[in-house]
Design a protein around this motif. Structure first.
Motif, PDB file in Angstrom:
ATOM      1  N   THR A 297       0.825  -1.207   0.000  1.00  0.00           N
ATOM      2  CA  THR A 297       0.000   0.000   0.000  1.00  0.00           C
ATOM      3  C   THR A 297       0.858   1.255   0.000  1.00  0.00           C
ATOM      4  N   ASP A 298       1.881   1.284   0.856  1.00  0.00           N
ATOM      5  CA  ASP A 298       2.740   2.463   0.948  1.00  0.00           C
ATOM      6  C   ASP A 298       3.542   2.683  -0.325  1.00  0.00           C
ATOM      7  N   LEU A 299       3.985   1.612  -0.947  1.00  0.00           N
ATOM      8  CA  LEU A 299       4.727   1.748  -2.205  1.00  0.00           C
ATOM      9  C   LEU A 299       3.853   2.372  -3.286  1.00  0.00           C
ATOM     10  N   LEU A 300       2.631   1.892  -3.428  1.00  0.00           N
ATOM     11  CA  LEU A 300       1.732   2.436  -4.442  1.00  0.00           C
ATOM     12  C   LEU A 300       1.366   3.885  -4.143  1.00  0.00           C
ATOM     13  N   LYS A 301       1.150   4.193  -2.869  1.00  0.00           N
ATOM     14  CA  LYS A 301       0.825   5.570  -2.505  1.00  0.00           C
ATOM     15  C   LYS A 301       1.989   6.507  -2.778  1.00  0.00           C
ATOM     16  N   SER A 302       3.206   6.045  -2.519  1.00  0.00           N
ATOM     17  CA  SER A 302       4.362   6.919  -2.746  1.00  0.00           C
ATOM     18  C   SER A 302       4.570   7.184  -4.232  1.00  0.00           C
ATOM     19  N   MET A 303       3.970   6.332  -5.073  1.00  0.00           N
ATOM     20  CA  MET A 303       4.042   6.532  -6.521  1.00  0.00           C
ATOM     21  C   MET A 303       2.864   7.343  -7.026  1.00  0.00           C
ATOM     22  N   GLY A 304       2.002   7.805  -6.104  1.00  0.00           N
ATOM     23  CA  GLY A 304       0.880   8.653  -6.482  1.00  0.00           C
ATOM     24  C   GLY A 304      -0.398   7.904  -6.758  1.00  0.00           C
ATOM     25  N   GLY A 305      -0.465   6.615  -6.388  1.00  0.00           N
ATOM     26  CA  GLY A 305      -1.656   5.829  -6.654  1.00  0.00           C
ATOM     27  C   GLY A 305      -2.759   6.092  -5.649  1.00  0.00           C
ATOM     28  N   CYS A 306      -4.009   5.944  -6.087  1.00  0.00           N
ATOM     29  CA  CYS A 306      -5.185   6.055  -5.224  1.00  0.00           C
ATOM     30  C   CYS A 306      -5.756   4.662  -5.019  1.00  0.00           C
ATOM     31  N   LEU A 307      -5.929   4.259  -3.763  1.00  0.00           N
ATOM     32  CA  LEU A 307      -6.296   2.889  -3.450  1.00  0.00           C
ATOM     33  C   LEU A 307      -7.618   2.824  -2.714  1.00  0.00           C
ATOM     34  N   ASP A 308      -8.355   1.743  -2.969  1.00  0.00           N
ATOM     35  CA  ASP A 308      -9.548   1.447  -2.191  1.00  0.00           C
ATOM     36  C   ASP A 308      -9.129   0.679  -0.950  1.00  0.00           C
ATOM     37  N   SER A 309      -9.807   0.948   0.168  1.00  0.00           N
ATOM     38  CA  SER A 309      -9.402   0.356   1.446  1.00  0.00           C
ATOM     39  C   SER A 309      -9.518  -1.167   1.458  1.00  0.00           C
ATOM     40  N   GLY A 310     -10.399  -1.741   0.612  1.00  0.00           N
ATOM     41  CA  GLY A 310     -10.614  -3.185   0.667  1.00  0.00           C
ATOM     42  C   GLY A 310      -9.764  -3.989  -0.299  1.00  0.00           C
ATOM     43  N   THR A 311      -8.802  -3.376  -0.979  1.00  0.00           N
ATOM     44  CA  THR A 311      -7.989  -4.082  -1.971  1.00  0.00           C
ATOM     45  C   THR A 311      -7.133  -5.165  -1.308  1.00  0.00           C
ATOM     46  N   GLN A 312      -7.106  -6.352  -1.903  1.00  0.00           N
ATOM     47  CA  GLN A 312      -6.380  -7.486  -1.342  1.00  0.00           C
ATOM     48  C   GLN A 312      -4.897  -7.432  -1.704  1.00  0.00           C
ATOM     49  N   GLU A 313      -4.096  -8.228  -0.969  1.00  0.00           N
ATOM     50  CA  GLU A 313      -2.652  -8.247  -1.167  1.00  0.00           C
ATOM     51  C   GLU A 313      -2.270  -8.601  -2.597  1.00  0.00           C
ATOM     52  N   ASP A 314      -2.890  -9.684  -3.146  1.00  0.00           N
ATOM     53  CA  ASP A 314      -2.500 -10.119  -4.485  1.00  0.00           C
ATOM     54  C   ASP A 314      -2.861  -9.078  -5.552  1.00  0.00           C
ATOM     55  N   GLN A 315      -3.952  -8.354  -5.322  1.00  0.00           N
ATOM     56  CA  GLN A 315      -4.326  -7.286  -6.257  1.00  0.00           C
ATOM     57  C   GLN A 315      -3.332  -6.136  -6.201  1.00  0.00           C
ATOM     58  N   LEU A 316      -2.907  -5.779  -4.988  1.00  0.00           N
ATOM     59  CA  LEU A 316      -1.922  -4.712  -4.839  1.00  0.00           C
ATOM     60  C   LEU A 316      -0.588  -5.114  -5.454  1.00  0.00           C
ATOM     61  N   ALA A 317      -0.176  -6.373  -5.222  1.00  0.00           N
ATOM     62  CA  ALA A 317       1.091  -6.853  -5.772  1.00  0.00           C
ATOM     63  C   ALA A 317       1.071  -6.816  -7.297  1.00  0.00           C
ATOM     64  N   GLU A 318      -0.045  -7.247  -7.894  1.00  0.00           N
ATOM     65  CA  GLU A 318      -0.160  -7.226  -9.350  1.00  0.00           C
ATOM     66  C   GLU A 318      -0.135  -5.789  -9.880  1.00  0.00           C
ATOM     67  N   ARG A 319      -0.817  -4.899  -9.169  1.00  0.00           N
ATOM     68  CA  ARG A 319      -0.844  -3.508  -9.611  1.00  0.00           C
ATOM     69  C   ARG A 319       0.541  -2.884  -9.532  1.00  0.00           C
ATOM     70  N   LEU A 320       1.279  -3.179  -8.471  1.00  0.00           N
ATOM     71  CA  LEU A 320       2.638  -2.653  -8.337  1.00  0.00           C
ATOM     72  C   LEU A 320       3.527  -3.185  -9.456  1.00  0.00           C
ATOM     73  N   TYR A 321       3.407  -4.470  -9.724  1.00  0.00           N
ATOM     74  CA  TYR A 321       4.210  -5.063 -10.791  1.00  0.00           C
ATOM     75  C   TYR A 321       3.909  -4.406 -12.134  1.00  0.00           C
ATOM     76  N   GLN A 322       2.631  -4.220 -12.431  1.00  0.00           N
ATOM     77  CA  GLN A 322       2.242  -3.612 -13.699  1.00  0.00           C
ATOM     78  C   GLN A 322       2.727  -2.161 -13.807  1.00  0.00           C
ATOM     79  N   ASN A 323       2.779  -1.451 -12.678  1.00  0.00           N
ATOM     80  CA  ASN A 323       3.277  -0.069 -12.687  1.00  0.00           C
ATOM     81  C   ASN A 323       4.770  -0.001 -12.989  1.00  0.00           C
ATOM     82  N   LEU A 324       5.497  -1.054 -12.615  1.00  0.00           N
ATOM     83  CA  LEU A 324       6.954  -1.030 -12.746  1.00  0.00           C
ATOM     84  C   LEU A 324       7.463  -1.711 -14.010  1.00  0.00           C
ATOM     85  N   ILE A 325       6.643  -2.571 -14.610  1.00  0.00           N
ATOM     86  CA  ILE A 325       7.103  -3.288 -15.797  1.00  0.00           C
ATOM     87  C   ILE A 325       7.394  -2.291 -16.924  1.00  0.00           C
TER      88      ILE A 325
END
Length: 925
Positions: A297-325
């Motif tokens: 969550t903190d990594l995505l926020k530091s990159m300027g992402g807006c997150l829903d409070s109920g997002t699961q770990e695997d969804q966050l991990a996939e989103r982070l990966y897609q942001n960095l690829i």
């Protein structure tokens, strides 16, 4: 030692007995009239005694420590007795109501049975009713004491009398100790090596655990000073941007706590040549007890992402990966303690073979070796050399007091052994001492043990000395920070309300509770006991802060020693102590082992998930609930602070929770807040429906109003209102803005329209200029003409203006000659289709920070901004190249004028002018 207990008791006496309108049940029970003198006497004696301890700094005298322990125990006992007695009043009243209800039911049943067998003549009934009426009339002239009234008043009197006797005895002993101390001191000609002092000067060892994390952001200015380490900086910089490897490399900083790993990482992270090398930058703190969900969550926020409070770990991990690829990224993972913490997130960092870097800071050489790429990307931190240590101490004290002071300075710097944390904490301590004798006394205490030689031991002694020399009120506030987890980023606005709710802050004639609390924050900052994470928008105050892990560990240790704190860590299985005042739940809660110890608990904090706090009678004295789950709070008669961002709360009876000060929840029912005389802060993330007109005048902030509720009557009835947030999808903004102008003390105002759909048009806001004290204004998701913004230049104290996700009528913002924002320090324009901007330095003479986010139409920034003398930074995110170029031209001119510190920060610059409508979810007041 007694600071928390005494401050808390003093505030409890004020709230329960000395406020203008004590709780109804106390008045009904007549507790105050018969005990008024005792109440006033005890309140005065407690204040005088704690002042005596502050005036006579004899912290190293064992007899003083013993007296403070006695005072602490007395204060805790008396406060428990007073609050339990008030609780018993409610329990008795509840019992009487239930009993009366049962009696009435029984009488009705008997009357119904009798009616089946006997017909009573009407004349007899009339006679009985007449007799009852006479009896009632007679009762009007006969004073009958209510049941329990005398006994409760008498019990309170006994509690107060015993407390006064104990306080008098402690004060008498203190006077004796003081006289003996002065006698021995005089006999030894001012030396503190007499039998009395030498036997009592002790510095307990500090548990050396935790890490050195301060959140860093290349977009936020920091006031921390980095002295020395220039050679290390260039070595690390070479690893990051000059090494030939195009693989994703793991760079590691390793070294002991307090050596400056985070400071060096932050300097590299914020360096323009490093930042410009990478497409994406991100920062996260792992800490000793890492949490994968929080890290993602903190990594995505530091990159300027807006997150829903109920997002699961695997969804966050996939989103982070897609942001960095396919991106060249630079990620800092600060304060990592284990290989497991890295393993939990490493799959999110793709190797794009383009020179991406991940930087880790750790105390463990083993962790650095296992995770790091190879020795080419590993750096061992070094202690400061003698000259660097002296320069750092000098920078942090900023005083030139003469050669006598310099000699002591050099002794202290030598004791710090080149450890930066020890140096800055020692500097913070000595910066608060003003005479040569004070400096000598503290230096002698630090030098008193010839056996202390290791760096850890010296650092422990310095931390202890700095803590011991805090005033008692500041010491209490410092200890309360132990309730937050290691590396937690703490919001000032929350901790201020918490200190006030716990009674740790004492107001004065000239300063409110909140003002004193904010002064304490500044004091802790000045003493280098907290680290600023984010300054406020205007840059004058602290918005969020952290504690260095060594200081946090020390703070936790001291709070536990004072029987204040219990921490439930991850996988905790040990039994808690029998009594404690604050519980910090940072892991899975074992209710069977904990609940039996909660009887005296005052603050309950949930940092790891939620708990179903289903039975409030388990902690009947609770006054602070921080992020609980489903909660029954009807019996929490001493509740003062309730915060939950996820659940709806209904306090059923304001008659019980009479002293509630802060109520913050996702949704709040109208019955929750209409009659609390102490309520100061009301915050709802949903709108406040069925909002009552009447409020007690103590209210200072309201979040969640809709335009239709903003009547003239509302704002005139709350004269001290400082902050208001209004949002809604319906019309009525014209009358709303006109009526807000009646809140003459207002300092912060937020106006937010619908987050989706057609934006509402706000009218020309001439009435807003009546808000002579307004300092912060945020307008979001509304539609306006630029001339409506120009009118705001008439606000004489406006320092912060934020225009976010608004629709503009017209693509040019042109300011006329007299439309000057004279006091404006911070200007933010985000997600707005502004194309042309015509203004001069005269329109913003004191502007320090300009922030432009996704202004994809803006061609350039006014060139005259190069003449703004105080300009410190221009930050552009997803703006046109031409706008970025104009900012850099301004920077060049600023540097030519001698303002070398002015910086331009650019992120994700775009080549085209395609607009992207966006509505921000940031709704902080």
């Amino acid at each position: 030692m007694a600071c928390v207990a005494v401050n808390s008791l003093v505030r409890t006496i004020e709230l329960e007995f000395l406020q203008p309108l004590p709780r109804p049940i106390v008045r009904q029970s007549q507790l105050i009239p018969a005990n008024e003198n005792l109440i006033q006497n005890l309140h005065q004696k407690l204040g005088d005694l704690i002042d005596l301890f502050d005036e006579n700094r004899m912290d190293d005298i064992q007899a003083i420590k013993h007296l403070e322990t006695k005072l602490r125990d007395v204060a805790f006992r008396v406060e428990d007795e007073i609050e339990f007695q008030i609780l018993h009043l409610y329990e008795e009243e509840e019992f009487q109501i239930v009993h009366l209800y049962e009696e009435e039911e029984e009488e009705e049943l008997l009357a119904a049975i009798a009616g089946l067998f006997v017909e009573i003549p009407e004349s007899s009934i009339d006679a009985v009713e007449e007799e009852e009426d006479l009896g009632i009339a007679a009762d009007l002239f006969v004073e009958k004491p209510q049941a329990g009234e005398i006994s409760h008043s008498f019990k309170l009197g006994c509690i107060l009398e015993e407390a006064i006797r104990d306080i008098d005895a402690i004060q008498k002993e203190l006077s004796k100790v003081k006289m003996e101390y002065q006698r021995v001191k005089a006999a030894s000609h001012g030396r503190k090596t007499s039998t009395l002092a030498a036997a009592s000067i002790r510095c307990d060892g500090v548990v050396m655990m935790g890490g050195s994390s301060q959140h860093a952001s290349h977009s936020q200015p920091h006031d921390n000073i980095m002295v020395g380490k220039n050679n290390e900086f260039h070595i690390v910089k070479e690893m990051l941007i000059q090494h030939s490897s195009r693989q994703r490399e793991i760079v590691s900083f390793k070294g002991m706590g307090g050596i400056g790993k985070t400071t060096l990482a932050r300097r590299v992270y914020e360096d323009p040549s490093v930042a410009s090398r990478f497409n994406i930058l991100a920062w996260v703190v792992a800490s000793q007890y890492h949490n994968k969900l929080q890290m993602l969550t903190d990594l995505l926020k530091s990159m300027g992402g807006c997150l829903d409070s109920g997002t699961q770990e695997d969804q966050l991990a996939e989103r982070l990966y897609q942001n960095l690829i396919h991106q060249r990224y630079f990620v800092v993972i600060d304060d990592i303690w284990s290989v497991e913490a890295w393993d939990s997130v490493k799959a999110c960092f793709p190797d794009n073979e383009n020179g991406s870097r991940v930087l880790l800071t750790t105390r463990s050489a083993e962790v650095a070796t296992i995770i790091g790429s190879n020795n080419d990307f590993s750096h061992q931190m070094h202690l400061l050399e003698e000259g660097e240590s002296w320069n750092l101490f000098h920078e942090k004290t900023s005083k030139s007091l003469g050669s006598g002071f310099d000699m002591i300075r050099r002794q202290i710097v030598e004791k710090c052994k080149g450890l930066p944390l020890a140096i800055v904490v020692a500097a913070g301590l000595f910066s608060k001492l003003h005479t040569l004798d004070e400096w000598k006394n503290v230096a002698e205490a630090l030098n008193s043990s010839a056996t202390t030689t290791t760096i850890d031991e010296e650092c422990s002694r310095i931390l202890s000395s700095s803590y011991n020399h805090l005033p008692h009120s500041l010491k209490a506030c410092f200890l309360y920070l132990s309730i937050f987890p290691e590396d937690e980023e703490i919001r000032v606005k929350n901790v201020v309300k918490l200190w006030v709710a716990e009674g740790l802050v004492k107001a004065s004639k000239d300063m409110s509770f909140d003002a004193v609390a904010r002064r304490h924050i500044q004091e802790l900052k000045d003493r280098n006991l907290i680290l600023v994470s984010q300054p406020s928008f205007c840059g004058r105050k602290v918005k969020t802060f952290r504690m260095h892990d060594l200081l946090h560990s020390f703070c936790v240790r001291e709070a536990k020693k004072e029987i204040l704190l219990h921490v439930v860590y991850k996988n905790e299985s040990s039994f808690p102590p029998k009594y404690f005042r604050w519980v910090s739940i940072q892991g899975r809660l074992n209710k069977e082992t904990l609940y039996s110890s909660l009887i005296n608990c005052r603050s309950k904090f949930f940092f790891s998930g939620w708990d179903t706090f289903s039975n409030s009678k388990i902690s009947p004295l609770l006054r602070v609930l921080y992020h609980p789950g489903v909660c029954e709070i009807g019996y929490l008669v001493h509740l003062r602070y309730l915060l939950s961002w996820n659940l709806d709360f209904i306090i059923l009876d304001p008659f019980c929770s009479w002293n509630l000060q802060t109520l913050s929840a996702y949704g709040i029912d109208k019955t929750s807040f209409s009659e609390f005389p102490q309520l100061q802060h009301l915050l709802s993330h949903n709108t406040l429906r069925d909002f009552p007109i009447f409020f007690h005048q103590n209210l200072k902030s309201i979040c969640g109003l809709i335009p239709g509720q903003c009547t003239k009557e509302l704002f005139t009835n709350i004269p001290y209102l400082k902050k208001v947030k209004i949002h809604g999808c319906e019309d009525g903004w014209s009358d709303c803005i006109n009526n807000v102008a009646y809140s003459h003390q207002l300092q912060s105002l937020q106006l937010r329209g619908p987050l989706a759909g057609r934006p509402l048009v706000i009218p020309n806001n001439n009435h807003l200029v009546c808000l002579k004290n307004l300092m912060k204004l945020r307008i979001s998701a509304l539609k306006f003409e630029w001339r409506a913004i120009n009118i705001l230049s008439k606000l004489p104290k406006l320092e912060v203006l934020r225009l976010i996700s608004c629709r503009c009528i017209g693509e040019e913002w042109k300011l006329l000659e007299m439309e000057n924002f004279d006091q404006l320090i911070y200007l933010e324009i985000a997600f707005i289709d502004l194309k042309y901007w015509e203004a001069s330095a005269c329109h913003f003479p004191n502007l320090e920070r300009l922030v432009l986010k996704q202004c994809r139409q803006l061609i350039k920034i006014p060139a005259d901004f190069a003449e703004i003398l105080n300009l410190k930074s221009i930050k552009l995110t997803k703006c046109l190249c031409s706008a970025v170029d104009s900012a850099k031209e301004i920077q060049e001119e600023q540097h030519e004028y001698g303002n070398d510190n002015m910086v331009v920060i650019e992120e994700e610059t775009v080549l085209d002018s395609l607009s992207m409508p966006y509505y921000s979810s940031d709704d902080e007041l």
